[in-house]
Design a protein around this motif. Structure first.
Motif, mmCIF file in Angstrom:
data_model
loop_
_atom_site.group_PDB
_atom_site.id
_atom_site.type_symbol
_atom_site.label_atom_id
_atom_site.label_comp_id
_atom_site.label_asym_id
_atom_site.label_seq_id
_atom_site.Cartn_x
_atom_site.Cartn_y
_atom_site.Cartn_z
ATOM 1 N N ALA A 1 0.976 -1.218 -0.147
ATOM 2 C CA ALA A 1 -0.048 0.150 -0.041
ATOM 3 C C ALA A 1 0.875 1.190 0.068
ATOM 4 O O ALA A 1 0.716 2.151 -0.989
ATOM 5 C CB ALA A 1 -0.973 0.072 1.131
ATOM 6 N N SER A 2 1.858 1.220 0.665
ATOM 7 C CA SER A 2 2.842 2.548 0.830
ATOM 8 C C SER A 2 3.568 2.606 -0.493
ATOM 9 O O SER A 2 3.611 3.861 -0.963
ATOM 10 C CB SER A 2 3.826 2.184 1.880
ATOM 11 N N ARG A 3 3.797 1.761 -1.210
ATOM 12 C CA ARG A 3 4.545 1.812 -2.628
ATOM 13 C C ARG A 3 3.479 2.549 -3.557
ATOM 14 O O ARG A 3 3.894 3.445 -4.050
ATOM 15 C CB ARG A 3 4.903 0.437 -2.879
ATOM 16 N N LYS A 4 2.179 1.753 -3.540
ATOM 17 C CA LYS A 4 1.438 2.601 -4.391
ATOM 18 C C LYS A 4 1.108 4.180 -3.973
ATOM 19 O O LYS A 4 0.908 4.911 -4.725
ATOM 20 C CB LYS A 4 0.044 1.580 -4.388
ATOM 21 N N LEU A 5 0.773 4.243 -2.754
ATOM 22 C CA LEU A 5 0.515 5.724 -2.285
ATOM 23 C C LEU A 5 1.825 6.514 -2.631
ATOM 24 O O LEU A 5 1.508 7.787 -3.168
ATOM 25 C CB LEU A 5 0.231 5.720 -0.867
ATOM 26 N N PHE A 6 2.797 5.989 -2.390
ATOM 27 C CA PHE A 6 3.905 7.188 -2.251
ATOM 28 C C PHE A 6 4.203 7.508 -3.963
ATOM 29 O O PHE A 6 4.716 8.786 -4.181
ATOM 30 C CB PHE A 6 5.339 6.281 -1.867
ATOM 31 N N VAL A 7 4.083 6.557 -4.725
ATOM 32 C CA VAL A 7 4.281 6.643 -6.067
ATOM 33 C C VAL A 7 3.339 7.603 -6.710
ATOM 34 O O VAL A 7 3.386 8.416 -7.388
ATOM 35 C CB VAL A 7 4.074 5.393 -7.073
ATOM 36 N N ARG A 8 2.099 7.302 -6.342
ATOM 37 C CA ARG A 8 0.855 7.888 -6.718
ATOM 38 C C ARG A 8 0.800 9.475 -6.314
ATOM 39 O O ARG A 8 0.509 10.461 -7.041
ATOM 40 C CB ARG A 8 -0.588 7.418 -6.572
ATOM 41 N N ALA B 1 6.114 12.828 0.452
ATOM 42 C CA ALA B 1 5.725 13.698 1.616
ATOM 43 C C ALA B 1 4.270 13.915 1.648
ATOM 44 O O ALA B 1 4.171 14.407 2.831
ATOM 45 C CB ALA B 1 6.080 15.170 1.161
ATOM 46 N N GLN B 2 3.403 13.450 0.746
ATOM 47 C CA GLN B 2 1.852 13.795 0.868
ATOM 48 C C GLN B 2 1.277 12.911 1.665
ATOM 49 O O GLN B 2 0.026 12.902 1.728
ATOM 50 C CB GLN B 2 1.241 13.961 -0.558
ATOM 51 N N VAL B 3 1.736 11.668 1.705
ATOM 52 C CA VAL B 3 1.144 10.517 2.249
ATOM 53 C C VAL B 3 1.435 10.421 3.932
ATOM 54 O O VAL B 3 2.550 10.623 4.274
ATOM 55 C CB VAL B 3 1.823 9.117 1.735
ATOM 56 N N SER B 4 0.347 10.250 4.687
ATOM 57 C CA SER B 4 0.617 10.058 6.106
ATOM 58 C C SER B 4 0.262 8.556 6.425
ATOM 59 O O SER B 4 0.168 7.625 5.796
ATOM 60 C CB SER B 4 -0.719 10.787 6.767
ATOM 61 N N ILE B 5 0.596 8.217 7.687
ATOM 62 C CA ILE B 5 0.731 6.927 8.250
ATOM 63 C C ILE B 5 -1.152 6.571 8.329
ATOM 64 O O ILE B 5 -1.235 5.379 7.932
ATOM 65 C CB ILE B 5 1.070 6.940 9.857
ATOM 66 N N ARG C 1 -5.168 3.134 6.020
ATOM 67 C CA ARG C 1 -6.407 2.704 5.383
ATOM 68 C C ARG C 1 -6.079 1.836 3.960
ATOM 69 O O ARG C 1 -6.995 1.039 3.596
ATOM 70 C CB ARG C 1 -7.101 4.171 4.925
ATOM 71 N N GLY C 2 -5.109 2.355 3.446
ATOM 72 C CA GLY C 2 -4.712 1.823 2.157
ATOM 73 C C GLY C 2 -4.244 0.229 2.200
ATOM 74 O O GLY C 2 -4.637 -0.659 1.403
ATOM 75 N N ALA C 3 -3.672 -0.274 3.187
ATOM 76 C CA ALA C 3 -3.699 -1.459 3.795
ATOM 77 C C ALA C 3 -4.516 -2.316 4.277
ATOM 78 O O ALA C 3 -4.521 -3.492 4.396
ATOM 79 C CB ALA C 3 -2.116 -1.733 4.773
ATOM 80 N N GLY C 4 -5.503 -1.583 4.792
ATOM 81 C CA GLY C 4 -6.784 -2.125 5.401
ATOM 82 C C GLY C 4 -6.281 -2.545 6.865
ATOM 83 O O GLY C 4 -6.856 -3.846 7.301
ATOM 84 N N VAL C 5 -5.644 -1.930 7.569
ATOM 85 C CA VAL C 5 -5.234 -2.249 8.829
ATOM 86 C C VAL C 5 -5.400 -0.716 9.753
ATOM 87 O O VAL C 5 -5.664 0.192 9.028
ATOM 88 C CB VAL C 5 -3.706 -2.749 9.178
ATOM 89 N N ARG D 1 -4.068 2.012 12.295
ATOM 90 C CA ARG D 1 -2.560 2.854 12.511
ATOM 91 C C ARG D 1 -1.632 1.913 13.580
ATOM 92 O O ARG D 1 -0.507 1.961 13.128
ATOM 93 C CB ARG D 1 -2.796 4.297 12.967
ATOM 94 N N ALA D 2 -2.165 1.357 14.336
ATOM 95 C CA ALA D 2 -1.118 0.707 15.423
ATOM 96 C C ALA D 2 -0.566 -0.444 14.849
ATOM 97 O O ALA D 2 0.416 -0.832 15.036
ATOM 98 C CB ALA D 2 -2.205 0.116 16.543
ATOM 99 N N THR D 3 -1.125 -1.191 13.951
ATOM 100 C CA THR D 3 -0.512 -2.070 13.162
ATOM 101 C C THR D 3 0.620 -1.606 12.202
ATOM 102 O O THR D 3 1.723 -2.321 12.202
ATOM 103 C CB THR D 3 -1.635 -3.075 12.300
ATOM 104 N N VAL D 4 0.535 -0.401 11.806
ATOM 105 C CA VAL D 4 1.591 0.085 10.944
ATOM 106 C C VAL D 4 2.801 0.295 11.927
ATOM 107 O O VAL D 4 3.912 -0.043 11.625
ATOM 108 C CB VAL D 4 0.946 1.591 10.148
ATOM 109 N N TYR D 5 2.536 0.908 12.969
ATOM 110 C CA TYR D 5 3.630 1.356 13.999
ATOM 111 C C TYR D 5 4.047 -0.001 14.705
ATOM 112 O O TYR D 5 5.065 -0.037 15.217
ATOM 113 C CB TYR D 5 2.973 2.169 14.937
ATOM 114 N N ASN D 6 3.415 -0.899 14.556
ATOM 115 C CA ASN D 6 4.080 -2.251 15.319
ATOM 116 C C ASN D 6 4.923 -2.901 14.326
ATOM 117 O O ASN D 6 5.695 -3.681 14.497
ATOM 118 C CB ASN D 6 2.689 -3.434 15.507
ATOM 119 N N ASN D 7 4.841 -2.311 13.184
ATOM 120 C CA ASN D 7 5.792 -3.031 12.044
ATOM 121 C C ASN D 7 6.902 -1.960 11.556
ATOM 122 O O ASN D 7 8.012 -2.346 11.255
ATOM 123 C CB ASN D 7 5.166 -3.544 10.615
ATOM 124 N N PHE D 8 6.528 -0.493 11.598
ATOM 125 C CA PHE D 8 7.585 0.269 11.241
ATOM 126 C C PHE D 8 7.617 1.410 12.270
ATOM 127 O O PHE D 8 6.671 1.872 12.805
ATOM 128 C CB PHE D 8 7.139 0.799 9.875
#
Length: 219
Positions: free
Chosen positions: A18-25, A29-33, A38-42, A44-51
């Protein structure tokens, strides 16, 4: 440099995709956590649990991309087969590297961002990829040196490193819209230039590389 976390592998993969698609599109700088979650279907806590943050995600994307180059050398080392010449081994490596760049054309903007960021892990990932591919070429030509194919006036390691710099330069600027024929032709030309700067026989006169025979003997 990104580091391993305890998140679920499937969630991590979804977040990276999801990050790759959003960063490219949209632009990095314009993409938030929140956008990424939302793009990954998880959540926010799951994002921070991984990165740790977006930079950590970018580092993981870049590491995966550059690992692809290192894996080319590893794959060729493992699959060298009887009948292949050193020239064909080098040409195959260059072709696969060019094809990998084209296959990942969407990452060009992210690569530019990573190069300008100290925390993206770009330098380490780029060096690891170069070391793997250069190491494979040195292995190929070490066998050529033993067979008396290397020019007498060339220092092998210096010559190979200089010739590889030419390959790296073309690779870094190769047209990502190129088709298979363009990739094949560029790989052939680069392999020829590399070969003639190091070896004293024509590619068509190169004997079978012992690397393939060794692999066959080990099986």
């Amino acid at each position: 440099m990104t580091r391993p976390r305890r998140g679920q592998p499937s969630a991590r993969a979804k977040i990276l995709a999801a990050s790759r698609k959003l960063f490219v599109r949209r632009g990095f700088a314009q993409v938030s956590i929140g956008d990424i979650a939302r793009g990954a279907g998880v959540v926010r806590a799951t994002v921070y649990n991984n990165f740790d943050d977006k930079q950590d995600i970018l580092a993981a994307i870049i590491a995966d991309y550059m690992t692809g180059y290192a894996q080319i050398a590893q794959r060729l080392r493992a699959s060298a087969r009887p009948g292949q010449t050193s020239f064909s081994l080098i040409q195959e490596m260059v072709r696969e590297a060019l094809a990998w760049r084209v296959e990942n054309a969407d990452l060009r903007p992210l690569v530019a961002v990573a190069r300008g960021s100290r925390s993206s892990g770009w330098d380490q990932a780029n060096k690891a990829a170069d070391d793997a591919m250069l190491g494979w070429i040195l292995t190929v030509h070490a066998a050529d040196e033993a067979a008396g194919l290397i020019r007498d006036d060339i220092d092998l390691e210096f010559g190979v490193r200089a010739a590889y710099a030419m390959i790296e330069s073309v690779l870094s600027s190769f047209d990502v819209a190129a088709g298979k024929e363009q990739i094949d032709e560029a790989a052939h030309q680069l392999a020829l230039l590399h070969w003639y700067s190091i070896c004293k026989v024509d590619p068509g006169e190169a004997p079978e590389s012992p690397l393939g025979r060794r692999l066959a003997d080990d099986q």
